[in-house]
Design a protein around this motif. Structure first.
Motif, PDB file in Angstrom:
ATOM      1  N   ILE A 197      46.064   5.851 -29.119  1.00 59.29           N
ATOM      2  CA  ILE A 197      46.867   5.263 -28.058  1.00 59.29           C
ATOM      3  C   ILE A 197      46.222   3.946 -27.626  1.00 59.29           C
ATOM      4  CG2 ILE A 197      47.768   5.570 -25.712  1.00 59.29           C
ATOM      5  CD1 ILE A 197      48.928   7.531 -27.809  1.00 59.29           C
ATOM      6  N   LEU A 198      44.894   3.986 -27.458  1.00 60.04           N
ATOM      7  CA  LEU A 198      44.153   2.825 -26.972  1.00 60.04           C
ATOM      8  C   LEU A 198      42.736   2.859 -27.502  1.00 60.04           C
ATOM      9  CD1 LEU A 198      43.873   0.448 -24.796  1.00 60.04           C
ATOM     10  CD2 LEU A 198      43.040   2.227 -23.273  1.00 60.04           C
ATOM     11  N   CYS A 199      42.218   1.712 -27.908  1.00 59.59           N
ATOM     12  CA  CYS A 199      40.809   1.554 -28.252  1.00 59.59           C
ATOM     13  C   CYS A 199      40.289   0.364 -27.463  1.00 59.59           C
ATOM     14  CB  CYS A 199      40.608   1.309 -29.739  1.00 59.59           C
ATOM     15  SG  CYS A 199      38.887   0.973 -30.187  1.00 59.59           S
ATOM     16  N   LYS A 200      39.263   0.612 -26.676  1.00 57.35           N
ATOM     17  CA  LYS A 200      38.683  -0.436 -25.837  1.00 57.35           C
ATOM     18  C   LYS A 200      37.207  -0.573 -26.195  1.00 57.35           C
ATOM     19  CE  LYS A 200      38.046  -1.480 -20.938  1.00 57.35           C
ATOM     20  NZ  LYS A 200      38.260  -0.954 -19.576  1.00 57.35           N
ATOM     21  N   VAL A 256      32.609   2.115 -27.529  1.00 58.08           N
ATOM     22  CA  VAL A 256      34.070   2.149 -27.491  1.00 58.08           C
ATOM     23  C   VAL A 256      34.575   3.293 -26.621  1.00 58.08           C
ATOM     24  CG1 VAL A 256      34.357   1.099 -29.776  1.00 58.08           C
ATOM     25  CG2 VAL A 256      34.256   3.591 -29.568  1.00 58.08           C
ATOM     26  N   GLU A 257      35.786   3.131 -26.138  1.00 57.46           N
ATOM     27  CA  GLU A 257      36.525   4.206 -25.483  1.00 57.46           C
ATOM     28  C   GLU A 257      37.840   4.345 -26.237  1.00 57.46           C
ATOM     29  OE1 GLU A 257      37.002   3.165 -21.355  1.00 57.46           O
ATOM     30  OE2 GLU A 257      34.982   3.863 -20.865  1.00 57.46           O
ATOM     31  N   LEU A 258      38.127   5.568 -26.659  1.00 65.05           N
ATOM     32  CA  LEU A 258      39.356   5.852 -27.399  1.00 65.05           C
ATOM     33  C   LEU A 258      40.216   6.828 -26.626  1.00 65.05           C
ATOM     34  CD1 LEU A 258      37.733   6.355 -30.894  1.00 65.05           C
ATOM     35  CD2 LEU A 258      39.499   4.679 -30.395  1.00 65.05           C
ATOM     36  N   GLN A 259      41.501   6.548 -26.572  1.00 68.68           N
ATOM     37  CA  GLN A 259      42.467   7.490 -26.021  1.00 68.68           C
ATOM     38  C   GLN A 259      43.424   7.843 -27.140  1.00 68.68           C
ATOM     39  OE1 GLN A 259      44.001   5.503 -22.544  1.00 68.68           O
ATOM     40  NE2 GLN A 259      42.124   5.860 -21.392  1.00 68.68           N
ATOM     41  N   THR A 272      33.955   4.849 -38.049  1.00 72.86           N
ATOM     42  CA  THR A 272      33.621   6.135 -37.460  1.00 72.86           C
ATOM     43  C   THR A 272      33.031   5.910 -36.079  1.00 72.86           C
ATOM     44  OG1 THR A 272      33.166   7.117 -39.619  1.00 72.86           O
ATOM     45  CG2 THR A 272      32.222   8.230 -37.692  1.00 72.86           C
ATOM     46  N   ALA A 273      33.581   6.589 -35.077  1.00 72.61           N
ATOM     47  CA  ALA A 273      33.037   6.548 -33.722  1.00 72.61           C
ATOM     48  C   ALA A 273      32.288   7.853 -33.484  1.00 72.61           C
ATOM     49  CB  ALA A 273      34.159   6.387 -32.705  1.00 72.61           C
ATOM     50  N   ASN A 274      31.012   7.753 -33.134  1.00 73.97           N
ATOM     51  CA  ASN A 274      30.213   8.919 -32.781  1.00 73.97           C
ATOM     52  C   ASN A 274      30.418   9.167 -31.293  1.00 73.97           C
ATOM     53  OD1 ASN A 274      28.863   9.487 -35.334  1.00 73.97           O
ATOM     54  ND2 ASN A 274      27.984   7.466 -35.040  1.00 73.97           N
ATOM     55  N   ILE A 275      31.131  10.226 -30.965  1.00 79.16           N
ATOM     56  CA  ILE A 275      31.542  10.503 -29.586  1.00 79.16           C
ATOM     57  C   ILE A 275      30.469  11.312 -28.866  1.00 79.16           C
ATOM     58  CG2 ILE A 275      33.315  11.563 -28.130  1.00 79.16           C
ATOM     59  CD1 ILE A 275      34.195   9.054 -29.798  1.00 79.16           C
ATOM     60  N   ASP A 276      30.038  10.785 -27.697  1.00 80.15           N
ATOM     61  CA  ASP A 276      29.015  11.474 -26.913  1.00 80.15           C
ATOM     62  C   ASP A 276      29.513  11.909 -25.542  1.00 80.15           C
ATOM     63  OD1 ASP A 276      28.909   9.079 -25.376  1.00 80.15           O
ATOM     64  OD2 ASP A 276      27.324   8.297 -26.666  1.00 80.15           O
ATOM     65  N   LYS A 277      30.774  11.579 -25.214  1.00 79.13           N
ATOM     66  CA  LYS A 277      31.326  12.009 -23.931  1.00 79.13           C
ATOM     67  C   LYS A 277      32.847  11.969 -23.987  1.00 79.13           C
ATOM     68  CE  LYS A 277      30.852  11.385 -18.978  1.00 79.13           C
ATOM     69  NZ  LYS A 277      30.147  10.691 -17.912  1.00 79.13           N
ATOM     70  N   VAL A 278      33.458  13.021 -23.467  1.00 77.29           N
ATOM     71  CA  VAL A 278      34.914  13.076 -23.340  1.00 77.29           C
ATOM     72  C   VAL A 278      35.215  13.385 -21.879  1.00 77.29           C
ATOM     73  CG1 VAL A 278      37.056  14.150 -24.133  1.00 77.29           C
ATOM     74  CG2 VAL A 278      35.114  13.964 -25.703  1.00 77.29           C
TER      75      VAL A 278
END
Length: 172
Positions: free
Chosen positions: A37-40, A63-66, A97-103
């Motif tokens: 939806i969104l990549c910031k 990055v922040e991804l929605q 590849t985004a390594n996600i550490d917080k949702v």
């Protein structure tokens, strides 16, 4: 930022992120396909060069991804966030590849935000446009860190066991 949503009578209406983990079967689903939806891209100061790792010759972007849907559990209610990766489904040099550490989740809108880092080779890092990382409406694969999910799940269950024991001892 441009966001994707449903159009009702000419008005764009954002829809909440589908939280796969809320169903019984979804709680055990560690991968899912989703749409961006969104990549910031998050930078503390636009004038400073991006941090570089001289050993690996890489540049790291925050990055922040929605997404339209996710199998990652957001932080909340005392439950820590899931960890994992989000990979673009592009079959060439444009795959990231985004390594996600917080949702996190915005309770008012129901939109989940996945925060993490993307490592780029230094040769291409400063040449990548932010809309090229994870373009709106592009397909991605969300993968939950299974060992971390298992640990969080066991700790959550243990909390309920302790709560039940305290109740039986009239300590609550």
């Amino acid at each position: 930022f441009c966001r994707i949503g449903r159009t009702i009578q000419g008005i764009v209406v954002m829809t909440a992120t589908e939280l796969i983990h809320l169903s019984y079967d979804g709680n055990f689903q560690l991968e899912t396909d989703a749409k961006v939806i969104l990549c910031k891209v998050i930078q503390s100061n636009q004038d400073e060069p991006l941090p570089s790792d001289d050993v690996n010759d890489t540049t790291t972007l925050r990055v922040e991804l929605q997404l339209d849907r996710t199998s990652m559990h957001p932080q909340g209610g005392g439950q820590p966030t899931d960890l994992g990766v989000i990979k673009s489904n592009i079959e060439n040099d444009g795959a990231y590849t985004a390594n996600i550490d917080k949702v996190t989740i915005d309770r008012a809108s129901g939109i989940a935000t996945h925060s993490g880092s993307v490592a780029l080779s230094s040769s291409s890092g400063n040449n990548v446009a932010t809309n090229e990382l994870f373009p709106p409406n592009s397909s991605v694969k969300v993968t939950v860190d299974s060992a971390n999910r298992q640990l969080l799940s066991e700790c959550h269950t243990a909390g309920h066991v302790v709560d039940a024991a305290m109740a039986r001892c009239d300590k609550l």
